[in-house]
Design an enzyme around this catalytic site. Structure first.
Site, PDB file in Angstrom:
ATOM      1  N   GLY A 147       0.820  -1.202   0.000  1.00  0.00           N
ATOM      2  CA  GLY A 147       0.000   0.000   0.000  1.00  0.00           C
ATOM      3  C   GLY A 147       0.854   1.252   0.000  1.00  0.00           C
ATOM      4  O   GLY A 147       2.075   1.207   0.181  1.00  0.00           O
ATOM      5  N   CYS A 148       0.202   2.402  -0.189  1.00  0.00           N
ATOM      6  CA  CYS A 148       0.928   3.659  -0.297  1.00  0.00           C
ATOM      7  C   CYS A 148       1.592   4.048   1.027  1.00  0.00           C
ATOM      8  O   CYS A 148       2.806   4.286   1.082  1.00  0.00           O
ATOM      9  CB  CYS A 148      -0.014   4.758  -0.763  1.00  0.00           C
ATOM     10  SG  CYS A 148      -1.548   4.894   0.187  1.00  0.00           S
ATOM     11  N   TYR A 149       0.819   4.098   2.094  1.00  0.00           N
ATOM     12  CA  TYR A 149       1.392   4.458   3.390  1.00  0.00           C
ATOM     13  C   TYR A 149       2.459   3.451   3.841  1.00  0.00           C
ATOM     14  O   TYR A 149       3.534   3.866   4.305  1.00  0.00           O
ATOM     15  CB  TYR A 149       0.302   4.577   4.455  1.00  0.00           C
ATOM     16  CG  TYR A 149      -0.545   5.813   4.334  1.00  0.00           C
ATOM     17  CD1 TYR A 149       0.022   7.088   4.325  1.00  0.00           C
ATOM     18  CD2 TYR A 149      -1.926   5.720   4.234  1.00  0.00           C
ATOM     19  CE1 TYR A 149      -0.763   8.217   4.220  1.00  0.00           C
ATOM     20  CE2 TYR A 149      -2.715   6.853   4.125  1.00  0.00           C
ATOM     21  CZ  TYR A 149      -2.133   8.104   4.121  1.00  0.00           C
ATOM     22  OH  TYR A 149      -2.906   9.225   4.012  1.00  0.00           O
ATOM     23  N   THR A 151       4.490   1.674   2.095  1.00  0.00           N
ATOM     24  CA  THR A 151       5.721   1.899   1.336  1.00  0.00           C
ATOM     25  C   THR A 151       6.485   3.097   1.890  1.00  0.00           C
ATOM     26  O   THR A 151       7.704   3.041   2.098  1.00  0.00           O
ATOM     27  CB  THR A 151       5.400   2.126  -0.152  1.00  0.00           C
ATOM     28  OG1 THR A 151       4.714   0.981  -0.672  1.00  0.00           O
ATOM     29  CG2 THR A 151       6.677   2.346  -0.950  1.00  0.00           C
ATOM     30  N   SER A 152       5.762   4.191   2.149  1.00  0.00           N
ATOM     31  CA  SER A 152       6.416   5.413   2.615  1.00  0.00           C
ATOM     32  C   SER A 152       6.980   5.276   4.019  1.00  0.00           C
ATOM     33  O   SER A 152       7.893   6.012   4.405  1.00  0.00           O
ATOM     34  CB  SER A 152       5.421   6.585   2.577  1.00  0.00           C
ATOM     35  OG  SER A 152       4.435   6.454   3.588  1.00  0.00           O
TER      36      SER A 152
END
Length: 224
Positions: A147-149, A151-152
């Site tokens: 997911g985006c979060y 990964t960050s």
């Protein structure tokens, strides 16, 4: 040249995926799958993409299975059924959704509040952060893209945890995303007038991506 199929081609993630694949020298995009927009041209939903005359099509397992790799850019909960139809078809699958990211039924239940429909699959999909799990990805025919979060958060935290430079507890991740992360559906809280030049916190302490972050970082930290 690898022949790629994209399921969920009418969504935001699907459109970006098509753009990346069209620009990649080793991929040729074949099947473009959509559900509610089947029969329309790609340009009707993604006017910014080249090749807008290509037609969006309903899912057909035999046609899709003729591809070398299938990318599923589907909403949460929608990847399971087509994945089960494709899993024995000797085709590589990359799921951009959240259906196979977690590796235990309990963590899935904690994240999404429902039991996983195919619990035996959890843990058998490589977690798709190549910087950390490249060998696992390369040897697998099933990859769950992160997911985006997560990964960050996972990518910068991993070397700090691996080097014992930070404590594994009490970590605060201050992350922000744009409204397009919610997909095409949207709601009143995501309309321009509500969010322009503004930031709003949501699901603090209960965010569904937290178990996914923990899934990736537990092994690296050597503890929960």
């Amino acid at each position: 040249m690898l022949k790629a199929a994209v399921l969920g081609a009418s969504g935001y993630a699907g459109g970006e995926l098509i753009r990346f694949l069209d620009g990649h020298p080793e991929f040729e995009v074949g099947f473009l799958g959509a559900h509610t927009r089947a029969g329309e041209h790609l340009g009707a939903v993604h006017p910014h993409l080249a090749g807008g005359e290509r037609t969006l099509t309903s899912f057909d397992v035999d046609t899709v299975a003729a591809s070398d790799v299938v990318f599923m850019a589907l909403p949460h909960g929608a990847s399971g059924a087509p994945a089960m139809e494709l899993i024995d078809a000797d085709v590589k699958i990359v799921d951009l959704g959240s259906d196979f990211r977690l590796y235990t039924p309990q963590r899935y239940l904690d994240a999404y509040g429902v039991d996983h429909p195919y619990p035996e699959q959890l843990g058998s999909w490589a977690y798709g952060i190549p910087e950390l799990f490249g060998d696992e990805i390369a040897s697998s025919d099933r990859v769950a893209a992160p997911g985006c979060y997560p990964t960050s958060v996972v990518v910068p935290l991993a070397p700090l945890l691996a080097g014992h430079l930070v404590e594994p507890t009490g970590i605060i991740a201050d992350s922000m995303s744009g409204a397009s992360g919610a997909g095409r559906g949207g709601n009143e809280a995501l309309q321009f007038g509500s969010i322009d030049e503004s930031v709003a916190a949501y699901k603090v302490f209960t965010h569904r991506h937290r178990p996914e972050m923990e899934r990736a970082l537990d092994t690296i930290a050597g503890s929960k």
